[in-house]
Design a protein around this motif. Structure first.
Motif, PDB file in Angstrom:
ATOM      1  N   GLU A  74      27.076 -31.654  -1.607  1.00 37.69           N
ATOM      2  CA  GLU A  74      27.244 -30.264  -1.197  1.00 37.69           C
ATOM      3  C   GLU A  74      27.029 -29.995   0.293  1.00 37.69           C
ATOM      4  OE1 GLU A  74      25.001 -27.688  -3.785  1.00 37.69           O
ATOM      5  OE2 GLU A  74      25.461 -28.914  -5.552  1.00 37.69           O
ATOM      6  N   LEU A  75      26.228 -30.818   0.962  1.00 37.16           N
ATOM      7  CA  LEU A  75      25.922 -30.516   2.360  1.00 37.16           C
ATOM      8  C   LEU A  75      27.078 -30.733   3.330  1.00 37.16           C
ATOM      9  CD1 LEU A  75      22.208 -31.593   2.861  1.00 37.16           C
ATOM     10  CD2 LEU A  75      23.173 -29.312   2.622  1.00 37.16           C
ATOM     11  N   LYS A  78      28.801 -27.504   3.865  1.00 35.81           N
ATOM     12  CA  LYS A  78      27.935 -26.549   4.564  1.00 35.81           C
ATOM     13  C   LYS A  78      27.892 -26.857   6.063  1.00 35.81           C
ATOM     14  CE  LYS A  78      24.666 -25.115   0.950  1.00 35.81           C
ATOM     15  NZ  LYS A  78      23.229 -24.870   0.672  1.00 35.81           N
ATOM     16  N   LYS A  81      31.197 -25.863   7.675  1.00 38.02           N
ATOM     17  CA  LYS A  81      31.332 -24.412   7.801  1.00 38.02           C
ATOM     18  C   LYS A  81      30.454 -23.865   8.922  1.00 38.02           C
ATOM     19  CE  LYS A  81      31.017 -20.092   5.172  1.00 38.02           C
ATOM     20  NZ  LYS A  81      30.722 -19.479   3.848  1.00 38.02           N
ATOM     21  N   VAL A  87      21.551 -26.120   8.401  1.00 37.12           N
ATOM     22  CA  VAL A  87      22.005 -25.448   7.189  1.00 37.12           C
ATOM     23  C   VAL A  87      20.884 -25.494   6.162  1.00 37.12           C
ATOM     24  CG1 VAL A  87      24.433 -25.993   7.566  1.00 37.12           C
ATOM     25  CG2 VAL A  87      22.998 -27.596   6.301  1.00 37.12           C
ATOM     26  N   ASP A  88      20.977 -24.656   5.167  1.00 32.38           N
ATOM     27  CA  ASP A  88      19.980 -24.672   4.101  1.00 32.38           C
ATOM     28  C   ASP A  88      20.116 -25.952   3.291  1.00 32.38           C
ATOM     29  OD1 ASP A  88      18.994 -22.196   4.806  1.00 32.38           O
ATOM     30  OD2 ASP A  88      20.344 -21.115   3.443  1.00 32.38           O
TER      31      ASP A  88
END
Length: 709
Positions: A74-75, A78, A81, A87-88
Motif C-alpha cells: 500500500e505504501l 501513497k 501521490k 506519508v502515514d
C-alpha cells in the motif's frame, strides 16, 4: 512479494507544469535503498524524472501478507501521490512502514544529489507536543519539547513495554536523539520495535512543531571512529542471556577476571520472555533428586530419539541444581516454591504422573511479579549483580571467532564490531549464545521441517556457538529438534509468542492447511504444534468456530484481555480472520480442500454427539459441535520456543571435539548446547533449569581451569 505501482509520467509532469513548478529537483534515474522490516530486509526502488517521483517499487519477501505485506503493497501508491516519503504508515505494520519510509527518504536524498547530506532544517515552533504511537505491547505516549532550533527534551509519559527489553529502548533512545539532534540514530539492537516507536513519536511531534521530519531523519549522526582494541581476561563469556549472565557471575565469584560480551544492545536474551518458572532441588535430598531424574527420563519416552536424552547429563544437572539455586538466592533473587504447578513431592515418589502435567520436580517461581512473565526479573538480578561487582560488560559486541594456542587450547575470542575489531585474550571462553532459530540457513540444515516457522526466541539466536565452535573442530549434535510454542493469532508479536497461553480455544476445532484434524485441541502445546508442522512453511492451524464457540475467543496479555468482538473486527489487520454463513463458503475463503474439510467437521460433530473423542482423546466437556452459523476461522501460528541441539558438551560443560577429546578452556551452556537433555519432548519448566544450572557449572569449572594454569 512484489508490487509495482505506476502513475503516468505525463500526468505528473502536466500537473507540475500547471502548478508552475518546472524547476529541476532531481537527477533523473533509478535509486534504491534497503531497510530492516519486521520479517527481513525491505528494498525500495524509485524512479525520478527531473521534477517528480515517477515510480515506486517495494520488495519484502519475508513480510507476512496481513501485516508487513500490507505496508509493502500500500505504501508505494501513497508515496507517489504525496511525492514524499512523509506519508502515514500502515496500522499494525509500524516497523515495516518505518523501514519503507526511511528507505524512500534515502532514495529521495540520492536523487536530489545531496549524497547523504542533511536537508536544511527550518526550525521549530517552541513548545511541548505529544504523540501516541503503537509500541511493541501497547500504545506509547511521548512528549517532546522544542526550542526554536533544537529538541530540548523527550519524556515517555505512558508505556507498557517488556521489562529488560522495550524499557531499555525507552531509556536509551531519547538520550540518543537528544545528543544527535537527529532521528537517524541507531535503534537499540534487540528492542527494534520500541526504538522505532520512539522515533515515530518524536517525528510526529516535530511535524506538529512545524519541522520536516524527513530532514530530521537525514541529519548526520557522528559515528564512533573504527579502532582495533585488545583486552586480556581470565574468562570471557560470549552471550548475555540467563546462561551467560549466570556463568559470568559464578566465574567472577570464584575470583577470576571476567568479561561478558553480548551482540545485542541489551542483556537477557530469550529468557526475558519466559514465565520465569524452573525446576530444581530445594534441599538436595538424594531421594527426591533421584525421583526427579527418573521423572525427567520418563517424560522423554513419549517422543524418543536414539541416544537422547543422556542420563549422565541429567544427573550432572540434578547434582548441581541446589547449589545453583542457592547462588541465585545469595545474589538477591527471591523465589517461591510452588508445588501446585506440575508434580509435587508426593507425586515424586511414583516417578511422575502424566495427569499432573510434564513438570517433574519442585518448581520455583518469582513472587510479587506479574503472573505470566517473570523471566525478566531473574535477568535483572543477575545484571544488577554484575554491575555492582564491576564485571566488564561489552554490548553490541558479537563473538565472531575463537582463538587457539598451538596445542589446541583456547586463547580467546575475536569480536568484529561496527567500531572495529576487539580481541579478547583469555585462558577460557564460555559460549552461551543461544540457539539458531534466527539463522534461516542453519534451520534449513539442522531442522528443515521447522525452517519456515516463526520464533519467539531472541533475535540474537543465530547459532554463533555452532559457527565458532565447529570452525575449531567442535562436534555439533546430531538429530536436532525444535520446541514449538502455543498457537497465537499474531505471530509477529514475539512477546506473545513466548507466552504461556494459547490464543486458540480448546472447545473449538483445529484443522490444517488442507482441512484435516491432526490432534486433540486440549492437548500438550508442543505436541500439538508438532503435529501440524509442514516442511518449509510456518506451522499454523485454522481455529474453526461457530456462533456458539466464537464468544470464547480471547487474547490474554499482562495488561488486558482482548475480547472476541475486537478480534473479529480486526481493525488493525493484525490477524487473519474469516467469516461465512456456510461451511463450504468458509472452506473456500481459507483455502482448505472443501471435501476434506467438510468431512472433518462432520466427523468432529459425530464425536461431539457421542460425547467421546475416540480419534484423539479430547476431554468430553470440551466437545462442542460446530453446527450453528455464521462460522469463523482464525489462523493461529506456532512461534517456536527454542532449538534443541548446539555443540556437544560433557557433564562438566566442556566442549567436545570431533575426535572425542575435550577442547581445553572451552565451555558451553544454555541453548548453545542443550540436545543431551531431551528426547523430542519438552519437559515443562526445564528451559531455565538447563540455562541457569549449566551456566553456573560452566562458570565454576572455567574458573577452576584458569586457576590450574
Amino acid at each position: 512479494m512484489k508490487k509495482n505501482f505506476k502513475i503516468l509520467v505525463m500526468l505528473i509532469l502536466s500537473a507540475t507544469v500547471l502548478a508552475g513548478c518546472t524547476e529541476k529537483r532531481y537527477k533523473e534515474g533509478t535509486y534504491s535503498s534497503t531497510g530492516k522490516g519486521f520479517g527481513g530486509n525491505i528494498t525500495v526502488t524509485m524512479q525520478f524524472s527531473k521534477t517528480a517521483i515517477t515510480d515506486v517499487k517495494i520488495t519484502g519477501e519475508k513480510e507476512t501478507p496481513a501485516m508487513g505485506g500490507r505496508a509493502v503493497s500500500e505504501l508505494p501508491a501513497k508515496i507517489l501521490k504525496a511525492q514524499s516519503s512523509e506519508v502515514d504508515g500502515i496500522s499494525g505494520a509500524t516497523i515495516s512502514s518505518t523501514a519503507i519510509k526511511t528507505a524512500a527518504a534515502a532514495c529521495i536524498t540520492q536523487a536530489s544529489g545531496k549524497s547523504g547530506k542533511a536537508e536544511k532544517l527550518h526550525g521549530y515552533k517552541p513548545g511541548t507536543y505529544e504523540s501516541t504511537v503503537r509500541g511493541h505491547n501497547a500504545a506509547i505516549t511521548v512528549a517532546t519539547t522544542f526550542s526554536k532550533s533544537a529538541i530540548t527534551g523527550i519524556v515517555v509519559k505512558d508505556q507498557h513495554e517488556t521489562k529488560r527489553v522495550g524499557e531499555v529502548a525507552l531509556a536509551e533512545m531519547p538520550k540518543k536523539i537528544l545528543a544527535a539532534q537527529s532521528l537517524g540514530v541507531d535503534s537499540v539492537s534487540g528492542a527494534t520495535v520500541t526504538s522505532l516507536a520512539i522515533k515515530n513519536a518524536v517525528a510526529d511531534c516535530a511535524r506538529q512543531a512545524g519541522e520536516n521530519s524527513e530532514a530530521l531523519y537525514n541529519v548526520p549522526v557522528a559515528r564512533q571512529k573504527k579502532a582495533d582494541e585488545t583486552y586480556t581476561y581470565d574468562v570471557v563469556v560470549v552471550g548475555g542471556g540467563l546462561a551467560g549472565m549466570t556463568a559470568a557471575s559464578k566465574a567472577h565469584e570464584q575470583g577470576v577476571k571476567v568479561a561478558l560480551i553480548e551482540k545485542l544492545g541489551l542483556l537477557g536474551g530469550s529468557s526475558v520472555n519466559t514465565s520465569g518458572v524452573w525446576q530444581g532441588n530445594p534441599d538436595n535430598d538424594d531421594k527426591e533428586k533421584e525421583a526427579w531424574i527418573q521423572s525427567w527420563l520418563n517424560s522423554q519416552k513419549e517422543v524418543t530419539a536414539v541416544g537422547y536424552p543422556r542420563e549422565d547429563m541429567i544427573r550432572a544437572t540434578a547434582d548441581i541444581s541446589y547449589d545453583s539455586i542457592e547462588f541465585l538466592h545469595k545474589i538477591g533473587l527471591d523465589t517461591t516454591i510452588r508445588h501446585e504447578v506440575g508434580l509435587d513431592k508426593t507425586a515424586l515418589s511414583t516417578g511422575g504422573n502424566k495427569q499432573s502435567g510434564s513438570i517433574a520436580s519442585t518448581t520455583y517461581v518469582i513472587p510479587d511479579v506479574q503472573d505470566t512473565k517473570r523471566g525478566w526479573k531473574i535477568c535483572e538480578v543477575l545484571n544488577d549483580y554484575l554491575v555492582k561487582e564491576g564485571v566488564d560488560i561489552y554490548l553490541n559486541t558479537p563473538g565472531t571467532k575463537l582463538l587457539t594456542n598451538s596445542d589446541g587450547s583456547i586463547a580467546g575470542v575475536v569480536s568484529e564490531t561496527q567500531s572495529g575489531t576487539k580481541t579478547f585474550n583469555a585462558k577460557a571462553v564460555i559460549l552461551a549464545t543461544g540457539g539458531y532459530h534466527q539463522n534461516q540457513k542453519m534451520m534449513e540444515k539442522y531442522m528443515p521441517i521447522s525452517a519456515g516457522n516463526y520464533s519467539a526466541s531472541s533475535i540474537g539466536n543465530t547459532g554463533d556457538a555452532i559457527t565458532m565452535g565447529s570452525a575449531i573442530g567442535a562436534k555439533v549434535y546430531d538429530n536436532q529438534v525444535v520446541f514449538g510454542g502455543y498457537f497465537v493469532f499474531n505471530p509477529k508479536d514475539i512477546y506473545r509468542g513466548g507466552y504461556a497461553y494459547s490464543d486458540t480455544v480448546p472447545n473449538s476445532l483445529y484443522v490444517s492447511k488442507y482441512g484435516d484434524r491432526r490432534f486433540k485441541e486440549d492437548g500438550h502445546a508442543y505436541s500439538s504444534t508438532a503435529m501440524y508442522n509442514i516442511y518449509g512453511e510456518p506451522t499454523f492451524v485454522w481455529d474453526i468456530l461457530d456462533s456458539k464457540t466464537v464468544k470464547d475467543i480471547a487474547i490474554r496479555t499482562d495488561l488486558y484481555t482482548i475480547g472476541a468482538d475486537e478480534i473479529l473486527q480486526n481493525k488493525d489487520h493484525l490477524y487473519e480472520v474469516y467469516k461465512a454463513d456456510t461451511l463450504p463458503e468458509l472452506a473456500e475463503k481459507i483455502g482448505v480442500i472443501p471435501t476434506l474439510f467438510l468431512k472433518t467437521v462432520s466427523r468432529y460433530n459425530e464425536l461431539c454427539a457421542q460425547g467421546k473423542d475416540t480419534d484423539w482423546g479430547k476431554a468430553p466437556n470440551l466437545l462442542e459441535k460446530i453446527d450453528q452459523g455464521p462460522f469463523y476461522a482464525i489462523k493461529g501460528y506456532s512461534c517456536d520456543r527454542s532449538t534443541v541441539g548446539g555443540i556437544v558438551t560433557n557433564t562438566k560443560s566442556e566442549v567436545m571435539a570431533e575426535n572425542g577429546s575435550v577442547i581445553p578452556g572451552l565451555y558451553a551452556a544454555g541453548d548453545a548446547s542443550n540436545r543431551a537433555f531431551y528426547g523430542g519432548a519438552y519437559l515443562g519448566a526445564t528451559g531455565l533449569t538447563v540455562a541457569s544450572t549449566r551456566g553456573y557449572m560452566s562458570g565454576q569449572n572455567a574458573a577452576l581451569y584458569v586457576k590450574s594454569k
